[in-house]
Every structure is written in C-alpha cells, then in structure tokens.
Scaffold this motif. Structure first.
Motif, PDB file in Angstrom:
ATOM      1  N   ASN A 231      -1.956 -29.973 -17.233  1.00  0.00           N
ATOM      2  CA  ASN A 231      -2.938 -31.019 -17.939  1.00  0.00           C
ATOM      3  C   ASN A 231      -2.753 -30.526 -19.345  1.00  0.00           C
ATOM      4  O   ASN A 231      -3.618 -31.296 -20.393  1.00  0.00           O
ATOM      5  CB  ASN A 231      -4.378 -30.739 -17.444  1.00  0.00           C
ATOM      6  CG  ASN A 231      -4.961 -32.069 -17.122  1.00  0.00           C
ATOM      7  OD1 ASN A 231      -4.240 -33.102 -17.108  1.00  0.00           O
ATOM      8  ND2 ASN A 231      -6.173 -31.838 -17.036  1.00  0.00           N
ATOM      9  N   GLN A 233      -1.543 -30.073 -22.794  1.00  0.00           N
ATOM     10  CA  GLN A 233      -0.723 -30.656 -24.006  1.00  0.00           C
ATOM     11  C   GLN A 233       0.322 -29.888 -24.136  1.00  0.00           C
ATOM     12  O   GLN A 233       0.096 -28.604 -24.771  1.00  0.00           O
ATOM     13  CB  GLN A 233      -1.368 -31.344 -25.089  1.00  0.00           C
ATOM     14  CG  GLN A 233      -0.289 -32.203 -25.894  1.00  0.00           C
ATOM     15  CD  GLN A 233      -0.945 -32.610 -27.374  1.00  0.00           C
ATOM     16  OE1 GLN A 233      -2.331 -32.504 -27.353  1.00  0.00           O
ATOM     17  NE2 GLN A 233      -0.227 -32.977 -28.261  1.00  0.00           N
TER      18      GLN A 233
ATOM     19  N   PRO B 298      -0.502 -36.585 -24.890  1.00  0.00           N
ATOM     20  CA  PRO B 298      -0.469 -37.616 -26.121  1.00  0.00           C
ATOM     21  C   PRO B 298       0.635 -37.791 -26.996  1.00  0.00           C
ATOM     22  O   PRO B 298       0.611 -38.834 -27.536  1.00  0.00           O
ATOM     23  CB  PRO B 298      -1.740 -37.116 -26.874  1.00  0.00           C
ATOM     24  CG  PRO B 298      -1.878 -35.629 -26.763  1.00  0.00           C
ATOM     25  CD  PRO B 298      -1.154 -35.528 -25.329  1.00  0.00           C
ATOM     26  N   ARG B 331      -4.704 -37.910 -21.512  1.00  0.00           N
ATOM     27  CA  ARG B 331      -3.555 -37.183 -20.505  1.00  0.00           C
ATOM     28  C   ARG B 331      -4.163 -37.097 -19.180  1.00  0.00           C
ATOM     29  O   ARG B 331      -3.455 -37.434 -18.414  1.00  0.00           O
ATOM     30  CB  ARG B 331      -3.025 -35.877 -21.288  1.00  0.00           C
ATOM     31  CG  ARG B 331      -2.105 -35.031 -20.362  1.00  0.00           C
ATOM     32  CD  ARG B 331      -1.645 -33.807 -21.143  1.00  0.00           C
ATOM     33  NE  ARG B 331      -0.756 -33.004 -20.488  1.00  0.00           N
ATOM     34  CZ  ARG B 331       0.450 -33.221 -20.646  1.00  0.00           C
ATOM     35  NH1 ARG B 331       0.902 -34.032 -21.554  1.00  0.00           N
ATOM     36  NH2 ARG B 331       1.428 -32.372 -20.001  1.00  0.00           N
ATOM     37  N   GLU B 332      -5.435 -36.524 -19.218  1.00  0.00           N
ATOM     38  CA  GLU B 332      -5.850 -36.095 -17.843  1.00  0.00           C
ATOM     39  C   GLU B 332      -5.873 -37.527 -17.008  1.00  0.00           C
ATOM     40  O   GLU B 332      -5.767 -37.685 -15.850  1.00  0.00           O
ATOM     41  CB  GLU B 332      -7.236 -35.320 -17.818  1.00  0.00           C
ATOM     42  CG  GLU B 332      -7.783 -34.929 -16.489  1.00  0.00           C
ATOM     43  CD  GLU B 332      -8.436 -33.826 -16.532  1.00  0.00           C
ATOM     44  OE1 GLU B 332      -8.971 -33.477 -17.605  1.00  0.00           O
ATOM     45  OE2 GLU B 332      -9.042 -33.172 -15.495  1.00  0.00           O
ATOM     46  N   ARG B 335      -2.955 -39.035 -15.899  1.00  0.00           N
ATOM     47  CA  ARG B 335      -2.322 -38.197 -14.586  1.00  0.00           C
ATOM     48  C   ARG B 335      -3.021 -38.483 -13.424  1.00  0.00           C
ATOM     49  O   ARG B 335      -2.505 -38.652 -12.284  1.00  0.00           O
ATOM     50  CB  ARG B 335      -2.488 -36.660 -14.889  1.00  0.00           C
ATOM     51  CG  ARG B 335      -1.349 -36.451 -15.827  1.00  0.00           C
ATOM     52  CD  ARG B 335      -1.257 -34.968 -16.287  1.00  0.00           C
ATOM     53  NE  ARG B 335      -0.777 -34.239 -14.943  1.00  0.00           N
ATOM     54  CZ  ARG B 335      -1.531 -33.300 -14.501  1.00  0.00           C
ATOM     55  NH1 ARG B 335      -2.561 -32.573 -15.079  1.00  0.00           N
ATOM     56  NH2 ARG B 335      -1.000 -32.513 -13.553  1.00  0.00           N
TER      57      ARG B 335
END
Lengths: 366, 366
Positions: A231, A233, B298, B331-332, B335
């Motif tokens: 998670n 980056q 990102p 991002r999270e 996912r």
C-alpha cells in the motif's frame, strides 16, 4: 462557548428525526424556509421527478435557526444559538457533511472562538498501551495545555498532544517541550512523529534508505503483511517477493523448510519460523525476510499450542531473530496483531543491525 | 416518542463538555449525585491515587436526570426526559458504551417503544450502486414498512430492508415478499442474504462445495486478495498458494509469464493477466487461479495505461476469462476495488463453469 454538533437524520424519510427532536427539546417550532423549498423544487424539476410529500420536510427550519446551505444535497444544515451556546445540525452523508463543515461551520466556529488548536502525534510500536501509560502517568495527571491522550491501535500506541493558543507559533512553542520529553522517555519505539506516516511507510523507508530488498513469507498472516507494505507508494523498490505459504507443501517448495522440521517440531514452531526466514532470503536472493507461522483459529489450537500462538522470524543479511507471541481475540484480530508485530520486529531488527542499538530489555509486547 | 443519543464527552477533562452543554441547552442545573461521587472515591482509593479536582466533575448530574451506572468506568450515563422525548448521554469508550447500552439503555428504549425492528440484508456484487438503485427505484419511492435502503461498499452494494412490527413473526411476514421481489429482480448478483457472510466467505464456500483448490497470483493487489480469503475460517482447504508477483522477474519465475509478452505487451496487459492465470494453475497444480495486474498509482500511469487500469484473469479448470477495469480513487482505494472485482469475477466464473448460467449482458461493473 459550548457547542454540540450532531450529524445525520436530516433527510426526507420518517426515520430522519434529528431536527424535530432538537426543536422539541429546545421548545422551538419548525417553520417553512422558503429558499430551501425553492432549492428542493429546482432539484426535482431538473431531474423531472415529482417530489413526494415527505421531501418538503427538508425545507422546515427550527425558528430562529441559521440555515446553512447544502451545495451537495437537498437537506440544509442548521445552527441553533442559545446565548453563548449553539447546537449545530449537519447532514450525515460524508460528501455533504465535509464540504459544509469546511465551508460554513469552520468559519462560524473560528469566529466564535478565535485562536487555534494544534496537535502533535507520536506513534509508537513495540510497547503495550498500559506500559506506555505508565511511562507517562505523571504527564497525563498534570496535563493542562497541551493536553495529552493515548490512543491504542492494533500493535501500536499513538499519543496526541494538543495545544490551544492564540497563534500557531505560540501553540508550537507549547508543544515543543512536551514532544521533547516524550521522545526522551520513549526513544526508539517511536517510529514517527508525522500524523500521516504509517508503520508500513516507516518500514519501507527504513529498508529503502539502507538499500535493502525484502521478501515476505506468510503463513498465518496470509498476505496481510505484504498487502500493508504494498500500500506504500514506491514499495516496488523494496518488496522482492511475497509468498503466502499456507500449506506445509508450500513452505517446503518455496522456502526449503525441512520435512523433518515440520514433522518433528510442527509448522507452528520456532524452528519452522527460522527456516522460513532463512529460506526466504536464500531462494529469492533478497537481503531481508520476515516470516510468520501461527494458529489464527478458531480451530487448530491445542493445550501446548493454543489459538493465537505465533512465531515470527526475521532474517537481516543472515542474522536471524525469532520471537514467540501469544495474541488474543478472533481470527482477524490475531492476524492483524501478528502483522503489526511482524512490521515492528522487522523495524527493530534492521535498526539493531545497522545502528547496533539494542532495544531495551524492559520491552513489553502486547 | 423521539430520542437523541449522544456518546462521548462525559470524562473528567476540560474538553469533556457534553453534559454541561446539554444541561445548559435544556435550562437544567448540574447537581452533585452522591452515589456517583462515592463510586469515584472508591475507584481511586482502590488504586491508591488521590483524585484531582476535575475528577469530581463526573459526579455531577443534570437535575431530574436518570443516572445510569457505568460498570466499566467512572463516568455515568444520563437520561434526560422532556415529556415524551428523551436525551440520552453515554460515555464514549466502546468498552463502557456497549455494555451500558445493552444493560440499561436497550431495556429503557424497549419499554418506551414496545414492538420490534427486524432487518434483512441482501448483499450484491458485480453491479454498481446507481445501477442497483435504478433496478429498485419504484420500491424505494413507495417504501413504508418495510423501509429499504442501499449501502455502497467497495465493489459491493448492500440492501437493507427493515420492518417494524409488534412481533418477530409479524416482522418476518412483512419482510418476506420484499426479499422475494429483490431476489427475482437482482438474481445471481446476490451472493448472500446473511448479515454476517462476507464476499470472501461466499467465495470460499463456493470453491469448497465444488472441491476446487485456488491459487492467487497478485501484482497490483499485492496480497490483498489472499489476505481477505485467508480471513475465512477453513480457507486452508481451498487456498493452495498465494503469490505476490509484484516484479516482472517474479511473474516469470513463479507463473511462467513469457519474457516476450512482458516486453511487447507490458506487465499491465490482457495477455500478461492471461498468462498469469494460466501459469498459476499449471505451476501449482490447482484447479482455479485468480490473477491481477494493474497500475495502483499514484505514479506509473500513462495516457495509454492510466492509473487505475487493472486486468484480472480467472482460470477455472483451463477456461480463462480476462476482464479490463478502470478504477478511480487513490492507491489504497484502487487496490480495494480490484480486490473486490477479483472476488466477484472468481465467483461468476466458477458459477458459470458449473451451472452454465451466464450473467446478464446488462452487467455493469463499477
């Protein structure tokens, strides 16, 4: 001045009663608010829908209340003032609540109460909540400004110091000695003092700064460690491979755990954790491997190896540490605790390897 | 009767102002409540601590209020009645709040409002929230008893029908036709009607019932799928291996993805997802493999392959399906969306393979 903020229950259905209840408690009548009625009318006209009777409920306002426009929905908010005190009613949906709070309520509060509130977060891993509380008991007891409060997260303790002052500069000045004192008491167990840095971010950073690659070999945590790490980056610079070796067969195939070890000591044992951590580095050519094996339950426990027993092995460039843990709670809680413990152990082993700093003997694992 | 429940802000610190504010708004004075004072005294005596001045604040009660004993802390709760209406103040910490609610508040509410409220949950995957809302628009508009409300979860939509009746039997009778209607409209996209069954539980059950073993090969989801699945008790009967093949090297080593495919089509491509799903079954000798590859961000996005682009491949006994998704958010969130989509696709592919039922052409992925 004292303020209560309620959120939710301003919608059109019969269960939405916040406004009605507040008005009744304060002895105020509800009156039609024309601009709100107009807005609801427009809203439905645009969508070519005929509003049902209950929609008009949203246009009613407690008498004397400040009506706060809702730019993202049909339910307005209300500020009901009683002398120096105020009751603020806001809609529940976050996409309506948050913009309204930012745009209208924050300025209102700011005007009522000039000055600022500033917080400093200190995040700790590897020490239990009650242990941390004991370490700072005297500070908690005589707290005034800044205040200090502990928050327990799974496997972590966060301390939040909050100062109230006329300016940001003054608030920072109030916070500085407290932060310094906390750092000197808690030391290396503090993994960050940044509000938005997580334990997995701190771990990825630490590995990246030392140019270390990582393999994760998970049995009982079953992907939870690698999932938290990925998670972050830029995790791809660090994470070599994630292997969920849930079965004995997979432990042998991917990590080279010996058949004899599994037969004699069992999959949940110090020896298996050690061989997993060893094999993880060897077979994937990484620098570091963190490995977990345990009994997440609810089945599979015995007197000798109860549910919640977890071994975590950590291999940093050949030096292997294995620790034994006993966690409580249900299956998910045990896996979360084991994941936090694994990240904590990983951090400590890397720090010890590179800085030769040993974490205190007084260390308490929760 | 209308009731407002507030939780939190009953503690000893200066920021704990719920009681003071409520009393001021209702025009009530605070008076010392002797039994509460005694309790606080005992609490501190037992621990050999001298209470500070602010601790006595917790012994003050709004005049005329019912004081609710707190068996797990020093802050009592309060019920302030105004005719048929009531304002209930409860402590914030869950370990104090929940037992107090169960022991004292529930019986109080039950007495005020005889009858019961019963809910039926319908959990849906593979359809977006607005699409589901359109499917049941007429039911939402004319809802009365039972009411019906949609709740969006990542990649899922939950519908909750709630009936109010004099007895459980009567409530069930009210809910039955609505549940039946929802089932006939939404069909195979409903994965459960049990409140405590999760999507991962439904998937594990489905695989177990068909005696299928599963391998999970994750790139962008990075362990999130296997982690959710292993949270299900008994997942070990189904989950063969979980491989987090984040790097190209790992995709080749563990799944046999061809060098040429990665070079020509890229790691995030339909072809790579297909080879991952194929290799996952072949190399681990499982029946089913679910594989993900995408750009979680990102960074790493391009015009052709933007952040949020994800390919998911599913191999059920040799039949491979690949689907392309474009997710939004950080991002999270990306996912999480990909994980939910993978579980949904896995479920649909297994169902189609075994029942020859094809999911509707009108299928909408969020």
């Amino acid at each position: 001045s004292d303020i209560v903020i309620l959120s939710g229950g301003l919608g059109p259905t019969k269960d939405d009663l916040t406004k009605e209840t507040a008005a009744a408690l304060l002895g105020k009548k509800l009156k039609l608010h024309e601009p709100s009625k107009k807005k609801i009318q427009d809203f439905f006209e645009k969508r070519n829908i005929t509003p049902t009777e209950n929609n008009w409920k949203q246009a009613m306002a407690p008498e004397g209340a400040i009506v706060v426009e809702n730019e993202n929905g049909t339910a307005p908010g209300f500020i009901i003032e009683e002398g120096e005190k105020a009751l603020i009613l806001l809609p529940g949906p976050p996409n309506e609540l948050l913009p309204m709070f930012e745009k209208s309520i924050k300025p209102y509060l700011k005007e009522k109460e000039p000055g600022i509130i500033l917080s400093q977060t200190i995040k700790i891993c590897g020490l239990g909540e009650s242990y941390v509380e004991t370490m700072i008991q005297d500070m908690i007891e005589k707290q005034e400004n800044p205040t200090i409060a502990p928050y327990a997260k799974t496997g972590e303790v966060h301390l939040r110091a909050t100062a109230r002052a006329k300016s940001e500069k003054e608030a920072k000045k109030l916070l500085k000695p407290m932060t310094k004192e906390l750092k000197s008491r808690i030391g290396g167990y503090i993994y960050t003092t940044e509000e938005n840095v997580t334990l997995e971010m701190a771990v990825i950073d630490l590995l990246k700064n030392n140019r270390l690659t990582l393999t994760i070999a998970e049995s009982c945590t079953g992907g939870m460690i690698v999932s938290r790490l990925i998670n972050v980056q830029g995790a791809s610079d660090v994470v070599r491979e994630g292997l969920v070796t849930y079965s004995n067969k997979a432990k042998r195939k991917y990590l080279g755990v010996k058949k004899g070890t599994l037969a004699k000591k069992g999959a949940v044992s110090e020896e298996t954790a050690k061989e997993m951590a060893k094999g993880g580095v060897f077979f994937t050519k990484s620098d570091v491997c963190i490995a977990t094996t345990g009994i997440a339950g609810p089945g599979g426990g015995s007197e000798e190896k109860p549910v919640g027993l977890v071994y975590i092995g950590c291999n940093v460039c050949g030096k292997i540490t294995v620790k034994k843990y006993q966690f409580g709670g249900g299956r998910e809680k045990i896996r979360q605790s084991a994941t936090a413990a694994a990240l904590t152990l990983l951090r400590q082993c890397v720090l010890e390897h590179y800085s030769k700093v040993t974490f205190g003997k007084e260390k308490k694992e929760k």
